[in-house]
Design an enzyme around this catalytic site. Structure first.
Site, mmCIF file in Angstrom:
data_model
loop_
_atom_site.group_PDB
_atom_site.id
_atom_site.type_symbol
_atom_site.label_atom_id
_atom_site.label_comp_id
_atom_site.label_asym_id
_atom_site.label_seq_id
_atom_site.Cartn_x
_atom_site.Cartn_y
_atom_site.Cartn_z
ATOM 1 N N LYS A 105 5.619 9.611 20.039
ATOM 2 C CA LYS A 105 6.065 10.209 21.515
ATOM 3 C C LYS A 105 7.163 11.263 21.144
ATOM 4 O O LYS A 105 7.001 12.285 21.608
ATOM 5 C CB LYS A 105 6.519 9.026 22.142
ATOM 6 C CG LYS A 105 7.414 9.333 23.254
ATOM 7 C CD LYS A 105 6.917 10.218 24.377
ATOM 8 C CE LYS A 105 7.851 10.826 25.542
ATOM 9 N NZ LYS A 105 7.234 11.627 26.637
ATOM 10 N N ASP A 159 15.463 -3.937 38.995
ATOM 11 C CA ASP A 159 16.149 -2.729 38.936
ATOM 12 C C ASP A 159 17.454 -2.942 39.496
ATOM 13 O O ASP A 159 17.424 -2.769 40.870
ATOM 14 C CB ASP A 159 15.223 -1.583 39.263
ATOM 15 C CG ASP A 159 15.743 -0.290 38.886
ATOM 16 O OD1 ASP A 159 17.113 -0.169 38.970
ATOM 17 O OD2 ASP A 159 15.178 0.649 38.570
HETATM 18 P P1 NAD Z 1 14.577 7.181 36.133
HETATM 19 O O1 NAD Z 1 16.057 7.277 35.676
HETATM 20 O O2 NAD Z 1 13.974 7.874 37.237
HETATM 21 O O3 NAD Z 1 14.330 5.685 36.063
HETATM 22 C C1 NAD Z 1 15.084 4.773 35.270
HETATM 23 C C2 NAD Z 1 15.151 3.431 36.209
HETATM 24 O O4 NAD Z 1 15.691 2.373 35.331
HETATM 25 C C3 NAD Z 1 16.053 3.684 37.506
HETATM 26 O O5 NAD Z 1 15.579 3.125 38.594
HETATM 27 C C4 NAD Z 1 17.305 2.840 36.960
HETATM 28 O O6 NAD Z 1 18.056 2.423 38.234
HETATM 29 C C5 NAD Z 1 16.751 1.846 35.966
HETATM 30 N N1 NAD Z 1 17.552 1.257 35.297
HETATM 31 C C6 NAD Z 1 18.693 1.665 34.605
HETATM 32 N N2 NAD Z 1 19.390 0.800 33.668
HETATM 33 C C7 NAD Z 1 18.644 -0.144 34.023
HETATM 34 C C8 NAD Z 1 19.030 -1.667 33.811
HETATM 35 N N3 NAD Z 1 20.044 -1.830 32.706
HETATM 36 N N4 NAD Z 1 18.114 -2.603 34.070
HETATM 37 C C9 NAD Z 1 17.175 -2.375 34.899
HETATM 38 N N5 NAD Z 1 17.048 -1.322 35.281
HETATM 39 C C10 NAD Z 1 17.690 -0.147 35.105
HETATM 40 O O7 NAD Z 1 13.745 7.646 34.783
HETATM 41 P P2 NAD Z 1 12.246 8.096 34.467
HETATM 42 O O8 NAD Z 1 12.146 9.420 34.723
HETATM 43 O O9 NAD Z 1 11.590 6.921 35.048
HETATM 44 O O10 NAD Z 1 12.317 8.009 32.836
HETATM 45 C C11 NAD Z 1 12.058 6.482 32.419
HETATM 46 C C12 NAD Z 1 11.731 6.556 30.935
HETATM 47 O O11 NAD Z 1 10.660 7.422 30.714
HETATM 48 C C13 NAD Z 1 12.787 7.341 29.958
HETATM 49 O O12 NAD Z 1 12.809 6.849 28.797
HETATM 50 C C14 NAD Z 1 12.039 8.755 30.067
HETATM 51 O O13 NAD Z 1 12.296 9.586 28.919
HETATM 52 C C15 NAD Z 1 10.537 8.373 29.827
HETATM 53 N N6 NAD Z 1 9.554 9.577 30.311
HETATM 54 C C16 NAD Z 1 9.900 10.236 31.663
HETATM 55 C C17 NAD Z 1 9.068 11.125 32.002
HETATM 56 C C18 NAD Z 1 9.186 11.982 33.322
HETATM 57 O O14 NAD Z 1 8.552 13.012 33.665
HETATM 58 N N7 NAD Z 1 10.307 11.576 34.170
HETATM 59 C C19 NAD Z 1 7.795 11.472 31.332
HETATM 60 C C20 NAD Z 1 7.529 10.790 30.123
HETATM 61 C C21 NAD Z 1 8.579 9.832 29.643
#
Ligand code: NAD
Length: 295
Positions: A173, A31
């Site tokens: 989803k 990441d």
């Molecule tokens: P987040 O932004 O907290 O985490 C995403 C991570 O991806 C970050 O650490 C970021 O640095 C990393 N990242 C971004 N671009 C990257 C790349 N090119 N290479 C490697 N790493 C990279 O987001 P999240 O809340 O963990 O959500 C992730 C996914 O899960 C999303 O698609 C979201 O819609 C889905 N989701 C989130 C939740 C929630 O409650 N947060 C619930 C269900 C589903």
């Protein structure tokens, strides 16, 4: 024990990776924008940080992505240094991000053309469920190979459900989120009406959760009526239209803009000009299908 590469260890990805590690698997993570707390947490549990996708992929059986959006997933998969440019084929790729189903399908085709198995497996529920390992995981892809990834997904989720061919996990989803995101606004508008009405909020919530309003049509009305092929009038659409107009008028008197109600009003008014006027309100399922040419 499997060797897992995890890409994207943010709000959801980090606790999911923690659960994989705590079930005894070997885990590398990548990441480029990593939060130091998450990095330290995963390293303490035995995870090891990879500074490139090339390093991450080296000897992995599985690669999981948990990224913000479809463009991030495309970059990681198809970009210059992406998963498909590494020449390694003996791994299974699982994308757990929430992205457009068409993107899941087209990315899957690219993996297929490299003879690499890919699944879309987005998650439902909240961050607490990611921490507890009780996510709902919705899987799309090759059914015959589903059992190859199920045990790994069960380290992160209590309900791992095969939904159909490639893209079906992403579709399910988004369908789930459409319903819950829109009903969130109806819920907020409804409780605003309650607050303005002077009725005790607790009392109203106790009442609302005993009717189709709070229990949900899928629990209460649809199974016994339209889904049971019965649209004979119990509660007629024309009466639903009358009551919706009453609620909108009350909202207007109270100065509350009931936007979702106004949007629903259009459909009930259209239905009221047709045979649906005197059918059961659950027949709106058939009306909406008719309007959208779904046979
Ligand atoms: P987040 O932004 O907290 O985490 C995403 C991570 O991806 C970050 O650490 C970021 O640095 C990393 N990242 C971004 N671009 C990257 C790349 N090119 N290479 C490697 N790493 C990279 O987001 P999240 O809340 O963990 O959500 C992730 C996914 O899960 C999303 O698609 C979201 O819609 C889905 N989701 C989130 C939740 C929630 O409650 N947060 C619930 C269900 C589903």
């Amino acid at each position: 024990m499997s060797k897992v590469g995890f890409i994207g260890v943010g709000t959801m990805g980090c606790p999911m990776a923690v659960n994989i590690l705590s079930k005894g698997h070997n885990l590398n993570f990548y990441d480029p924008f990593i939060n130091e707390n998450n990095k330290n947490k995963l390293e303490k549990l035995g995870g090891s940080y990879s500074s490139t996708i090339t390093n991450l992929l080296e000897d992995r059986d599985f690669v999981i992505t948990m990224l913000p959006n479809g463009n991030n997933v495309k970059d990681v998969c198809l970009g210059d240094d992406g998963l498909l440019k590494q020449g390694k084929k003996d791994f299974i790729y699982i994308d757990m991000s929430t992205i457009l189903p068409a993107d899941s399908i087209s990315i899957n085709k690219s993996f297929e053309s490299h003879n690499i198995l890919m699944f879309d497996a987005p998650v439902a529920r909240l961050v607490n469920n990611a921490i507890d390992g009780t996510l709902l995981i919705l899987v799309g892809g090759n059914e015959d190979k589903f059992n190859d990834i199920k045990p790994l997904l069960e380290t992160m989720g209590s309900d791992v459900v095969y939904c159909g061919k490639s893209g079906s996990g992403s579709k399910m989803k988004i369908i789930n989120n459409y319903m819950s995101i829109v009903s969130n606004i109806v819920t907020a508008e409804t409780l605003s009406l309650v607050e303005k009405s002077g009725i005790d909020l607790k009392l109203a919530i106790n009442l609302l959760t005993t009717t189709a309003a709070g229990k949900g049509h899928l629990n209460v009305s649809y199974p016994i009526k339209v889904l049971n092929n019965d649209v004979s009038p119990g509660f007629k659409n024309t009466l639903a239209l009358k009551d919706l107009r009453l609620a909108l008028e009350q909202g207007s008197l109270d100065g509350i803009n009931l936007n979702t109600g106004k949007s629903a009003l259009n459909l009930y008014e259209e239905a009221d000009k047709t045979k649906y006027k005197d059918l059961d309100w659950t027949s709106m399922f058939n009306f909406v299908k008719e309007v959208n040419n779904i046979t």
